[in-house]
Design an enzyme around this catalytic site. Structure first.
Site, PDB file in Angstrom:
ATOM      1  N   ASP A  10       5.151 108.750  -2.164  1.00 18.95           N
ATOM      2  CA  ASP A  10       3.790 108.896  -2.677  1.00 18.95           C
ATOM      3  C   ASP A  10       3.468 107.868  -3.758  1.00 18.95           C
ATOM      4  O   ASP A  10       2.301 107.726  -4.151  1.00 18.95           O
ATOM      5  CB  ASP A  10       3.572 110.309  -3.230  1.00 18.95           C
ATOM      6  CG  ASP A  10       4.511 110.636  -4.383  1.00 18.95           C
ATOM      7  OD1 ASP A  10       5.720 110.410  -4.214  1.00 18.95           O
ATOM      8  OD2 ASP A  10       4.040 111.100  -5.437  1.00 18.95           O
ATOM      9  N   ASN A 341      41.561  90.127  51.121  1.00 19.14           N
ATOM     10  CA  ASN A 341      41.696  91.203  52.105  1.00 19.14           C
ATOM     11  C   ASN A 341      42.461  90.732  53.336  1.00 19.14           C
ATOM     12  O   ASN A 341      43.331  91.447  53.860  1.00 19.14           O
ATOM     13  CB  ASN A 341      40.308  91.699  52.527  1.00 19.14           C
ATOM     14  CG  ASN A 341      39.734  92.720  51.569  1.00 19.14           C
ATOM     15  OD1 ASN A 341      40.473  93.422  50.887  1.00 19.14           O
ATOM     16  ND2 ASN A 341      38.413  92.787  51.494  1.00 19.14           N
ATOM     17  N   ASP A 350      41.150  96.502  47.268  1.00 18.94           N
ATOM     18  CA  ASP A 350      40.649  97.600  46.434  1.00 18.94           C
ATOM     19  C   ASP A 350      41.234  97.526  45.030  1.00 18.94           C
ATOM     20  O   ASP A 350      40.535  97.781  44.030  1.00 18.94           O
ATOM     21  CB  ASP A 350      40.998  98.945  47.066  1.00 18.94           C
ATOM     22  CG  ASP A 350      40.181  99.232  48.326  1.00 18.94           C
ATOM     23  OD1 ASP A 350      39.216  98.479  48.589  1.00 18.94           O
ATOM     24  OD2 ASP A 350      40.516 100.195  49.037  1.00 18.94           O
ATOM     25  N   GLU A 376      31.987  92.802  47.014  1.00 22.23           N
ATOM     26  CA  GLU A 376      32.535  92.175  45.811  1.00 22.23           C
ATOM     27  C   GLU A 376      31.442  91.722  44.857  1.00 22.23           C
ATOM     28  O   GLU A 376      31.668  90.865  44.001  1.00 22.23           O
ATOM     29  CB  GLU A 376      33.414  90.978  46.203  1.00 22.23           C
ATOM     30  CG  GLU A 376      32.681  89.831  46.861  1.00 22.23           C
ATOM     31  CD  GLU A 376      32.593  89.934  48.375  1.00 22.23           C
ATOM     32  OE1 GLU A 376      32.512  88.886  49.034  1.00 22.23           O
ATOM     33  OE2 GLU A 376      32.590  91.065  48.922  1.00 22.23           O
TER      34      GLU A 376
END
Length: 462
Positions: A10, A341, A350, A376
């Site tokens: 204030d 892979n 994986d 991927e």
């Protein structure tokens, strides 16, 4: 770190003083001269923090704080109460009203800015959790989180790391009797770390000087670095108004601090406040985690999938629109993954995907989002990040993958892996989410065409 602070006082001179101090540190400052206006501004402006004077005519600071914390739209905003009457009774009353901390006039700048930085980090973390919770509910994966029983939820023990056995035992007895929560007293820094793994405390009380020559600040830093204690509350005890140590403790990750000698009632009020905050964050995390597992979590890597990431991007863009900031997205592709892979089998592939996901998450911020888009191909969304920071993050990720081979299962040896990364930086007005993702994908294509194992940025047409 920047953010918006609502200053409520204030007295015009006090408002001007705080505005000047905070603006000099690049905070955006909004001011209010009384409680009703403060409540209106908190709802409309959604500040990152409220600095609230205690002594105001009409509605005092305690009443304003209680109203802010009772309103679901403002309950998550941290509140620092500012007072010239720096007594334990005043602090306890404020903490019970929901305040996050107290600062006394005249201000100590070191304490002021350390506290503001600490609470801004907390607010950023809660905002991200609430954002993810909202995304989950909009996808129909979670229900609105009830708040009424949060106080009744059980707590883990409180671990006390004291300066000597006498004070540790006395404090444990007082806390155990008053809080009905188990306490553990440790005799050294090493013991505290070892017990933290076994007992999983919800709150740590750490003195700045520990037995056997231990360092309280070092313990605070270690607790924040370890995954099992990262979300626990940590209250640092500093001696004789040592503001420098308190500020350093907050910057290292302490949730709060208290000056010794202290009124145990004030410590109890601070513990209750910290435990309430931890239960709320734990519930948010649990709500998000449980709701997402089946629908939007990739089962192989445990990270989000494209469905969740697309929805989350809308929230990231909305936040950029509100703040006027920018964000970055990355598309990341494992180089020549098919050959892994073909050569080692799908189990090996994986394993590479899981290890890549782990390293990726270790090299981004907690507020960033990682998702697997398929095969991927991976995605990262980074709110409040410009091109320079995004480039550093992308290079850090690239090096983290290149620098160490991935160990394959079944004793099949190791395989070297690299990644290509495309980055796009955008603001809220730079198109829709899919368009921005496509820009990052175009940048990824440049990385692959340029020889792989590199970072490229999307370049706008001239």
């Amino acid at each position: 770190m920047s953010g918006r602070v609502l200053v409520v006082d204030d007295v015009a001179t006090n408002r001007l003083l705080l505005r000047a101090k905070l603006s000099s540190a690049y905070y955006d400052v909004v001011v209010a001269e009384d409680g009703p206006k403060a409540l209106d501004l908190a709802r409309s402006e959604q500040p990152d923090m409220v600095m609230l004077d205690v002594m105001m005519p009409g509605m005092d600071g305690f009443a304003v704080c209680a109203r802010l914390k009772a309103d679901p739209e403002t309950a998550h905003i941290p509140v620092i109460m500012v007072t010239a009457l720096d007594t334990a009774e005043e602090r306890i009353r404020g903490l019970e009203a929901g305040a996050d901390d107290f600062l006394s006039k005249p201000f100590n700048d070191l304490a002021l800015f350390a506290r503001v930085r600490s609470l801004m980090r907390m607010k950023m973390m809660f905002d991200e959790l609430r954002l993810r919770d909202l995304t989950s509910r909009e996808l129909g994966l979670a229900e609105v989180m009830p708040d009424q029983d949060i106080e009744a939820e059980p707590s883990g023990p409180i671990l006390i790391a004291p300066p000597d056995a006498g004070r540790g035992g006395q404090l444990a007895a007082e806390l155990g009797a008053r809080l009905s929560i188990g306490t553990i007293v440790t005799s050294s820094e090493r013991e505290a770390l070892n017990l933290s793994r076994l007992e999983l405390p919800d709150c740590f009380i750490v003195h700045q000087t520990l037995m056997e020559g231990g360092d309280g600040l070092r313990l605070v830093s270690a607790l924040r670095a370890r995954p099992e204690t990262r979300q626990s509350a940590v209250i640092l005890v500093v001696e004789n108004g040592d503001v420098g140590t308190a500020a350093k403790g907050l910057d290292l990750g302490a949730s709060d601090y208290i000056e010794a000698p202290f009124d145990v009632n004030e410590l109890i009020a601070r513990i209750r406040s910290q435990l309430r905050r931890k239960r709320y964050s734990d519930r948010l995390r649990s709500n998000v985690r449980n709701g997402l597992k089946l629908a939007v979590i990739d089962p192989l890597t445990g990270i989000y999938n494209r469905r969740y990431a697309s929805q989350h991007m809308i929230r990231v863009m909305e936040r950029a629109r509100e703040t006027g900031g920018v964000f970055a997205v990355m598309m990341i592709d494992l180089d020549k993954f098919k050959s892994i892979n073909d050569r080692f089998g799908h189990d090996a592939g994986d394993a590479v995907l899981r290890e890549f996901s782990r390293r990726l998450q270790e090299n981004i911020r907690g507020v960033d989002l990682v998702a697997r888009f398929g095969g991927e191909e991976f995605f990262v969304a980074m709110p409040d990040v410009d091109a320079g920071a995004a480039g550093h993050a992308a290079e850090r990720i690239r090096r983290a993958i290149e620098d160490a081979p991935v160990r394959l299962p079944g004793g099949a040896g190791e395989v070297d892996v690299t990644v290509s990364i495309g980055v796009a930086v955008a603001g809220a007005g730079d198109g829709d989410a899919e368009a921005i993702i496509k820009r990052a994908d175009s940048a990824l294509y440049l990385s692959k065409e340029g020889g792989r194992n590199r970072v490229s940025f999307f370049a706008r047409a001239a």
